[in-house]
Motif scaffolding. Structure first.
Motif, PDB file in Angstrom:
ATOM      1  N   THR A 179      15.399   6.283   5.552  1.00 36.81           N
ATOM      2  CA  THR A 179      14.901   5.891   4.237  1.00 36.81           C
ATOM      3  C   THR A 179      15.762   4.742   3.732  1.00 36.81           C
ATOM      4  O   THR A 179      17.000   4.844   3.690  1.00 36.81           O
ATOM      5  CB  THR A 179      14.975   7.062   3.246  1.00 36.81           C
ATOM      6  OG1 THR A 179      14.167   8.139   3.727  1.00 36.81           O
ATOM      7  CG2 THR A 179      14.465   6.642   1.877  1.00 36.81           C
ATOM      8  N   VAL A 180      15.105   3.622   3.383  1.00 36.49           N
ATOM      9  CA  VAL A 180      15.833   2.400   3.050  1.00 36.49           C
ATOM     10  C   VAL A 180      15.480   1.929   1.643  1.00 36.49           C
ATOM     11  O   VAL A 180      14.302   1.868   1.278  1.00 36.49           O
ATOM     12  CB  VAL A 180      15.487   1.274   4.061  1.00 36.49           C
ATOM     13  CG1 VAL A 180      16.312   0.022   3.764  1.00 36.49           C
ATOM     14  CG2 VAL A 180      15.738   1.742   5.484  1.00 36.49           C
ATOM     15  N   TYR A 236      15.533  -1.353  -0.759  1.00 32.28           N
ATOM     16  CA  TYR A 236      15.600  -2.800  -0.584  1.00 32.28           C
ATOM     17  C   TYR A 236      14.790  -3.498  -1.674  1.00 32.28           C
ATOM     18  O   TYR A 236      14.097  -2.860  -2.468  1.00 32.28           O
ATOM     19  CB  TYR A 236      15.071  -3.201   0.798  1.00 32.28           C
ATOM     20  CG  TYR A 236      13.584  -2.945   0.986  1.00 32.28           C
ATOM     21  CD1 TYR A 236      12.647  -3.971   0.819  1.00 32.28           C
ATOM     22  CD2 TYR A 236      13.104  -1.680   1.332  1.00 32.28           C
ATOM     23  CE1 TYR A 236      11.289  -3.746   0.984  1.00 32.28           C
ATOM     24  CE2 TYR A 236      11.749  -1.447   1.505  1.00 32.28           C
ATOM     25  CZ  TYR A 236      10.854  -2.476   1.327  1.00 32.28           C
ATOM     26  OH  TYR A 236       9.507  -2.248   1.487  1.00 32.28           O
ATOM     27  N   ASP A 275      11.734  -6.011  -2.607  1.00 31.35           N
ATOM     28  CA  ASP A 275      10.511  -6.602  -2.074  1.00 31.35           C
ATOM     29  C   ASP A 275      10.673  -8.118  -2.107  1.00 31.35           C
ATOM     30  O   ASP A 275      10.918  -8.704  -3.167  1.00 31.35           O
ATOM     31  CB  ASP A 275       9.312  -6.184  -2.934  1.00 31.35           C
ATOM     32  CG  ASP A 275       7.985  -6.616  -2.329  1.00 31.35           C
ATOM     33  OD1 ASP A 275       7.869  -7.792  -1.935  1.00 31.35           O
ATOM     34  OD2 ASP A 275       7.063  -5.782  -2.279  1.00 31.35           O
ATOM     35  N   GLN A 312      11.546   1.569  -1.922  1.00 31.55           N
ATOM     36  CA  GLN A 312      12.131   2.504  -0.967  1.00 31.55           C
ATOM     37  C   GLN A 312      11.068   2.861   0.062  1.00 31.55           C
ATOM     38  O   GLN A 312       9.978   3.296  -0.287  1.00 31.55           O
ATOM     39  CB  GLN A 312      12.619   3.771  -1.673  1.00 31.55           C
ATOM     40  CG  GLN A 312      13.356   4.733  -0.754  1.00 31.55           C
ATOM     41  CD  GLN A 312      13.821   5.976  -1.470  1.00 31.55           C
ATOM     42  OE1 GLN A 312      13.057   6.920  -1.648  1.00 31.55           O
ATOM     43  NE2 GLN A 312      15.099   5.971  -1.897  1.00 31.55           N
ATOM     44  N   ASP A 313      11.352   2.630   1.330  1.00 32.47           N
ATOM     45  CA  ASP A 313      10.420   2.942   2.408  1.00 32.47           C
ATOM     46  C   ASP A 313      11.131   3.703   3.510  1.00 32.47           C
ATOM     47  O   ASP A 313      12.361   3.616   3.662  1.00 32.47           O
ATOM     48  CB  ASP A 313       9.814   1.661   3.006  1.00 32.47           C
ATOM     49  CG  ASP A 313       8.725   1.059   2.130  1.00 32.47           C
ATOM     50  OD1 ASP A 313       8.124   1.813   1.348  1.00 32.47           O
ATOM     51  OD2 ASP A 313       8.501  -0.162   2.224  1.00 32.47           O
ATOM     52  N   LEU A 359      11.614   3.845   7.385  1.00 26.25           N
ATOM     53  CA  LEU A 359      11.452   3.007   8.571  1.00 26.25           C
ATOM     54  C   LEU A 359      11.320   3.877   9.809  1.00 26.25           C
ATOM     55  O   LEU A 359      12.064   4.837  10.000  1.00 26.25           O
ATOM     56  CB  LEU A 359      12.644   2.064   8.736  1.00 26.25           C
ATOM     57  CG  LEU A 359      12.795   0.959   7.695  1.00 26.25           C
ATOM     58  CD1 LEU A 359      13.937   0.027   8.092  1.00 26.25           C
ATOM     59  CD2 LEU A 359      11.511   0.175   7.533  1.00 26.25           C
ATOM     60  N   SER A 395       7.888   0.263  12.429  1.00 28.45           N
ATOM     61  CA  SER A 395       8.354  -0.784  11.526  1.00 28.45           C
ATOM     62  C   SER A 395       9.041  -1.900  12.308  1.00 28.45           C
ATOM     63  O   SER A 395       8.845  -3.087  12.037  1.00 28.45           O
ATOM     64  CB  SER A 395       9.339  -0.203  10.503  1.00 28.45           C
ATOM     65  OG  SER A 395       8.810   0.920   9.839  1.00 28.45           O
ATOM     66  N   TYR A 452      19.733  -1.541   7.344  1.00 27.00           N
ATOM     67  CA  TYR A 452      18.299  -1.667   7.584  1.00 27.00           C
ATOM     68  C   TYR A 452      17.539  -2.453   6.505  1.00 27.00           C
ATOM     69  O   TYR A 452      16.352  -2.707   6.662  1.00 27.00           O
ATOM     70  CB  TYR A 452      17.661  -0.278   7.699  1.00 27.00           C
ATOM     71  CG  TYR A 452      18.027   0.465   8.966  1.00 27.00           C
ATOM     72  CD1 TYR A 452      17.339   0.217  10.148  1.00 27.00           C
ATOM     73  CD2 TYR A 452      19.050   1.408   8.973  1.00 27.00           C
ATOM     74  CE1 TYR A 452      17.658   0.912  11.313  1.00 27.00           C
ATOM     75  CE2 TYR A 452      19.382   2.093  10.130  1.00 27.00           C
ATOM     76  CZ  TYR A 452      18.683   1.847  11.297  1.00 27.00           C
ATOM     77  OH  TYR A 452      18.997   2.525  12.446  1.00 27.00           O
ATOM     78  N   ALA A 500      13.624  -3.873   6.615  1.00 22.87           N
ATOM     79  CA  ALA A 500      12.595  -3.319   5.738  1.00 22.87           C
ATOM     80  C   ALA A 500      11.914  -4.423   4.929  1.00 22.87           C
ATOM     81  O   ALA A 500      10.686  -4.445   4.796  1.00 22.87           O
ATOM     82  CB  ALA A 500      13.217  -2.277   4.808  1.00 22.87           C
ATOM     83  N   SER A 520       9.801  -6.677   7.217  1.00 25.73           N
ATOM     84  CA  SER A 520       8.644  -5.953   7.732  1.00 25.73           C
ATOM     85  C   SER A 520       7.535  -5.900   6.686  1.00 25.73           C
ATOM     86  O   SER A 520       6.361  -6.092   6.995  1.00 25.73           O
ATOM     87  CB  SER A 520       9.056  -4.532   8.138  1.00 25.73           C
ATOM     88  OG  SER A 520       7.952  -3.808   8.628  1.00 25.73           O
ATOM     89  N   ARG A 521       7.897  -5.648   5.441  1.00 27.21           N
ATOM     90  CA  ARG A 521       6.892  -5.602   4.373  1.00 27.21           C
ATOM     91  C   ARG A 521       6.258  -6.963   4.170  1.00 27.21           C
ATOM     92  O   ARG A 521       5.051  -7.096   3.988  1.00 27.21           O
ATOM     93  CB  ARG A 521       7.517  -5.115   3.074  1.00 27.21           C
ATOM     94  CG  ARG A 521       6.506  -5.074   1.928  1.00 27.21           C
ATOM     95  CD  ARG A 521       7.015  -4.302   0.735  1.00 27.21           C
ATOM     96  NE  ARG A 521       6.024  -4.297  -0.324  1.00 27.21           N
ATOM     97  CZ  ARG A 521       4.951  -3.507  -0.359  1.00 27.21           C
ATOM     98  NH1 ARG A 521       4.730  -2.645   0.621  1.00 27.21           N
ATOM     99  NH2 ARG A 521       4.098  -3.564  -1.361  1.00 27.21           N
TER     100      ARG A 521
END
Length: 504
Positions: free
Chosen positions: A293-294, A296, A298, A306-307, A309, A313, A343, A347, A350-351
């Motif tokens: 859970t990361v 970061y 946007d 919070q996403d 990974l 991902s 990470y 993250a 990737s988004r």
């Protein structure tokens, strides 16, 4: 699989008189419109979903039958953008048609890179961007909810083939009364292009196609050879290729080539002693054992997110980055950060990559094409040793069980054979349409010529002096006489050794 892989792993008109060959008019007197052949155009501004600048153009439409066999049935408008030659002067009688990729990309939405790549060609010839039916302004196969807004795909739902099929079913239902997906394939698209050609009054065309657009160009050449003067295909897709079925192999080859470039560079090899492919596998295995859970920011909105990974991902980002060397040069440092437990960069990037794909590809139109033309020919193969496993193709074609489609005619997968002059372009590091694909197509083109752009990825029209090479070819329509020596100056993009860039 992640949503990245789903998108990446994304007609006949009324008969017009054959003698309608008048050049574009100087205008209608009130400055609001002008005609080119039978089509009225008006000033418009083209802006892409991810472009930072706009392109001034002329826009018009052509009405065509949605179902070629039912000309009295529903009709749809094709959006056509015209970039007049040499600042609105009358161009030569053989215009350029640019054909976008995807499948699912709208030609008008890539006007900026196209106008840049064809800027020298545009000095003498008009350039037309026809949104393929189902994309852009040509009756897009958009998935809409009851409120008329985009039907979202649940990002938190388990990414399974069953969930993809369920979403596709809801999307298909939302198209009732707006479109019938069976009539949005390559075959109808090339008839649309010829309907536009006839309406413009052009006897011959110069075709420029990118990625999936190379398949459209090949089919147009096969069906209407008398109306083709020259063809440029960039990122070549063979007619008999199952789009999506070979991603695991082509991506693997690209990552190995990228790793080799780092090993050859002293600064890169010292900074990253573990090669890119091995590092990618290491990070994926770590996340498979324990998803992270990361927290970061946007990158598009600067909002805190919070996403969770997962291996998807990582592989989704690597796959998206591999399209462009300028982005893939970031991969070693991002993977190195992740390998050390940091990470957030992974993250955020990737988004951003997922969002960019979402904005460029019409998912419904893509399904109409691949479910008709590619899925029926797909034969699963053992790929357990690949970074992209066999489930990638399964997810790519998962929607087809719920998406209305007919199987394409058998001859749609027949390799192109033509005496026409064709210029084939490839990027050395292309992860989806590698140079070997172009070499395969070249076997059926005795008057074709293949150029491989060193250090480039997917799409080379704007690489180095390529605009000059393409202009030279379209001027002469002689592919074998093209002098591409200026492309020798192209080189590989060094890998970033930190987020500040690469070492001098």
């Amino acid at each position: 699989m992640s949503r990245n892989h789903l998108k990446l792993a994304g007609v006949l008109a009324s008969v017009l008189c054959a003698s309608c060959s008048a050049p574009p008019s100087a205008g209608d007197g009130d400055g609001t419109g002008r005609h080119y052949g039978q089509i009225e155009f008006k000033p418009c501004t083209l802006s892409g979903s991810v472009a930072s600048a706009n392109v001034e153009a002329q826009c018009g439409t052509l009405s065509v039958a949605e179902n070629p066999a039912a000309t009295d049935g529903r009709r749809i408008d094709l959006r056509i953008a015209w970039l007049p030659a040499d600042n609105n002067a009358t161009g030569l009688p053989d215009p350029v048609f640019f054909i976008a990729g995807g499948p699912g990309q709208a030609a008008s939405e890539v006007a900026l890179p196209v106008s840049t790549a064809l800027r020298l060609v545009g000095k003498q010839r008009d350039i037309f961007l026809v949104d393929q039916r189902g994309t852009g302004g040509s009756n897009p196969l958009s998935c809409l909810g009851a409120d008329g807004k985009e039907l979202p795909m649940d990002e938190k739902a388990e990414p399974t083939e069953a969930n993809v099929r369920a979403y596709a079913g809801r999307c298909a239902a939302s198209l009732q009364g707006r479109a019938y997906p069976r009539f949005y394939t390559t075959s109808q698209a090339i008839d649309d292009l010829d309907a536009v050609r006839k309406a413009l009054g052009a006897q011959q065309l110069n075709l420029v196609g990118g990625s999936y657009g190379t398949r459209v160009a090949q089919h147009y050449l096969a069906r209407y050879p008398q109306h083709v003067r020259s063809v440029v295909i960039d990122g070549v897709v063979p007619n008999d290729l199952v789009v999506g079925g070979d991603f695991a192999n082509t991506f693997e080859d690209a990552i190995i080539l990228q790793s080799a470039q780092c090993i050859k560079d002293a600064a890169c090899a010292k900074r990253f002693p573990v090669n890119t492919r091995t590092q990618l596998r290491t990070v994926m295995d770590a996340l498979a054992a324990a998803p992270v859970t990361v927290d970061y920011r946007d990158p598009a909105t600067a909002e805190a997110r919070q996403d969770v990974l997962s291996p998807d991902s990582v592989i989704g980002l690597a796959f998206a980055f591999s399209y462009m060397p300028e982005l893939s040069s970031l991969l070693p440092v991002v993977l190195d950060e992740a390998a050390h437990g940091r990470y957030a960069p992974l993250a955020a990037l990737s988004r951003n990559a997922s969002r960019a794909v979402d904005l460029q590809i019409n998912r419904g139109m893509q399904w109409s094409v691949i479910c008709s033309e590619d899925a029926p020919r797909f034969q699963p193969a053992a790929q357990s040793d690949r970074l992209l496993g066999p489930h990638v193709a399964g997810m790519f074609f998962a929607a087809c069980q719920a998406w209305p489609h007919d199987k394409a005619p058998a001859d749609s997968a027949v390799p192109l054979k033509s005496d026409a002059s064709v210029l084939l372009l490839s990027g050395e590091l292309d992860p989806v349409t590698p140079p070997r694909y172009a070499e395969q197509v070249l076997k059926g083109l005795p008057n074709g010529h293949h150029i491989v752009a060193r250090g480039q990825g997917h799409g080379t029209l704007n690489a180095g002096c390529m605009p000059r090479v393409v202009a030279q070819y379209i001027e002469t329509a002689d592919a074998k006489a093209v002098d591409a020596g200026c492309l020798d100056a192209l080189s590989h993009v060094p890998a970033f050794t930190s987020f500040n860039g690469w070492e001098p």
